[in-house]
Motif scaffolding. Structure first.
Motif, mmCIF file in Angstrom:
data_model
loop_
_atom_site.group_PDB
_atom_site.id
_atom_site.type_symbol
_atom_site.label_atom_id
_atom_site.label_comp_id
_atom_site.label_asym_id
_atom_site.label_seq_id
_atom_site.Cartn_x
_atom_site.Cartn_y
_atom_site.Cartn_z
ATOM 1 N N SER A 6 -55.652 11.015 -64.273
ATOM 2 C CA SER A 6 -54.879 10.108 -65.119
ATOM 3 C C SER A 6 -53.755 9.466 -64.336
ATOM 4 N N ALA A 7 -53.088 10.245 -63.473
ATOM 5 C CA ALA A 7 -51.985 9.706 -62.669
ATOM 6 C C ALA A 7 -52.509 8.664 -61.691
ATOM 7 N N SER A 8 -53.661 8.925 -61.080
ATOM 8 C CA SER A 8 -54.241 7.960 -60.141
ATOM 9 C C SER A 8 -54.608 6.670 -60.856
ATOM 10 N N ALA A 9 -55.204 6.792 -62.037
ATOM 11 C CA ALA A 9 -55.583 5.608 -62.802
ATOM 12 C C ALA A 9 -54.336 4.818 -63.197
ATOM 13 N N ALA A 10 -53.275 5.518 -63.555
ATOM 14 C CA ALA A 10 -52.034 4.836 -63.940
ATOM 15 C C ALA A 10 -51.439 4.099 -62.745
ATOM 16 N N ALA A 11 -51.485 4.712 -61.565
ATOM 17 C CA ALA A 11 -50.954 4.059 -60.363
ATOM 18 C C ALA A 11 -51.731 2.783 -60.058
ATOM 19 N N LEU A 12 -53.041 2.822 -60.262
ATOM 20 C CA LEU A 12 -53.851 1.625 -60.032
ATOM 21 C C LEU A 12 -53.496 0.530 -61.026
ATOM 22 N N MET A 18 -53.193 -2.347 -55.504
ATOM 23 C CA MET A 18 -53.658 -3.724 -55.459
ATOM 24 C C MET A 18 -52.627 -4.661 -54.828
ATOM 25 N N ASP A 19 -51.380 -4.204 -54.720
ATOM 26 C CA ASP A 19 -50.376 -5.004 -54.029
ATOM 27 C C ASP A 19 -50.531 -4.915 -52.519
ATOM 28 N N PRO A 21 -53.823 -4.750 -50.362
ATOM 29 C CA PRO A 21 -55.243 -4.654 -50.034
ATOM 30 C C PRO A 21 -55.490 -4.303 -48.572
ATOM 31 N N ALA A 22 -54.536 -4.607 -47.678
ATOM 32 C CA ALA A 22 -54.704 -4.246 -46.265
ATOM 33 C C ALA A 22 -54.736 -2.727 -46.106
ATOM 34 N N ARG A 23 -53.939 -2.026 -46.900
ATOM 35 C CA ARG A 23 -53.931 -0.555 -46.850
ATOM 36 C C ARG A 23 -55.282 -0.015 -47.311
ATOM 37 N N PHE A 24 -55.811 -0.586 -48.386
ATOM 38 C CA PHE A 24 -57.130 -0.187 -48.900
ATOM 39 C C PHE A 24 -58.182 -0.359 -47.811
ATOM 40 N N ARG A 25 -58.190 -1.538 -47.168
ATOM 41 C CA ARG A 25 -59.154 -1.833 -46.102
ATOM 42 C C ARG A 25 -58.963 -0.885 -44.918
ATOM 43 N N HIS A 26 -57.698 -0.623 -44.537
ATOM 44 C CA HIS A 26 -57.416 0.256 -43.397
ATOM 45 C C HIS A 26 -57.927 1.675 -43.649
ATOM 46 N N VAL A 27 -57.615 2.226 -44.794
ATOM 47 C CA VAL A 27 -58.026 3.599 -45.091
ATOM 48 C C VAL A 27 -59.550 3.699 -45.164
ATOM 49 N N LEU A 28 -60.190 2.772 -45.852
ATOM 50 C CA LEU A 28 -61.649 2.832 -45.968
ATOM 51 C C LEU A 28 -62.345 2.475 -44.660
ATOM 52 N N GLY A 29 -61.635 1.827 -43.745
ATOM 53 C CA GLY A 29 -62.183 1.552 -42.421
ATOM 54 C C GLY A 29 -62.402 2.800 -41.604
#
Length: 192
Positions: A6-12, A18-19, A21-29
């Motif tokens: 629930s906390a993760s969903a709330a953070a999203l 979403m502010d 996206p470079a972090r999202f791309r970096h981690v999933l890279g």
């Protein structure tokens, strides 16, 4: 749903991820993916193809695979209109082919040899494996589509070669090593 979910969903929902996206791309890279070219014969008997890193097996019975083209892709509508596609799994050393399909080089199908799969979709020369499919379903998935393919035929081409992988923003390959019986097996490289 537990509290941490629930906390993760709330953070999203608050937009923190979403502010950035470079972090999202970096981690999933940090998750290595295979590299493939999805091909098809577009209407007018024109070969088309696009590079993907998001390909997966889905089911053995029935045999299904999936890939995720971007919603902004100009090649995907042509593949969809054909009703079929072939996934070509790239081998190490095919960086030039990957680059030609990524940049949509105008002569890519003249520059790289191919033959028709049972669907008519191109099987590219020198690939590790190919999977020829009919499009079974297409679903929206955020800024991508999830394409489900029903496998009609598949095969291997370049046995013993290392696969091409995409890791931390660059193309690479897994280094081969000799097995006790002299055959080549794969050892995951030390990425440090």
């Amino acid at each position: 749903m537990n509290h941490s979910t629930s906390a993760s969903a709330a953070a999203l929902r608050e937009g923190s991820l979403m502010d950035d996206p470079a972090r999202f791309r970096h981690v999933l890279g940090n998750y290595p993916t295979g590299v493939a070219v999805v091909t098809a014969m577009a209407p007018g008997n024109t070969p088309v193809g696009m590079v993907i890193g998001s390909f997966t097996s889905v089911s053995l019975d029935p045999p299904l695979v999936g890939f995720l083209p971007g919603r902004s892709s100009t090649t995907w509508p042509q593949i969809m209109a054909s009703g079929a596609f072939c996934v070509n799994v790239l081998s190490a050393g095919q960086e030039g082919m990957c680059r030609d399909f990524t940049t949509k080089a105008p002569e890519r199908f003249q520059r790289h040899q191919w033959r028709g799969a049972p669907s008519g979709s191109p099987i590219l020369a020198g690939v590790l494996a190919w999977v020829d499919c009919d499009i079974a379903d297409v679903q929206s998935a955020g800024d991508h589509y999830f394409v489900l393919g029903h496998v009609r035929e598949l095969g291997t081409e370049k046995t013993g070669a290392a696969p091409m992988v995409f890791f931390r923003g660059r193309l690479s390959s897994l280094p081969p090593r000799r097995g006790d019986d002299g055959s080549i097996a794969y050892q995951w490289p030390d990425w440090q």
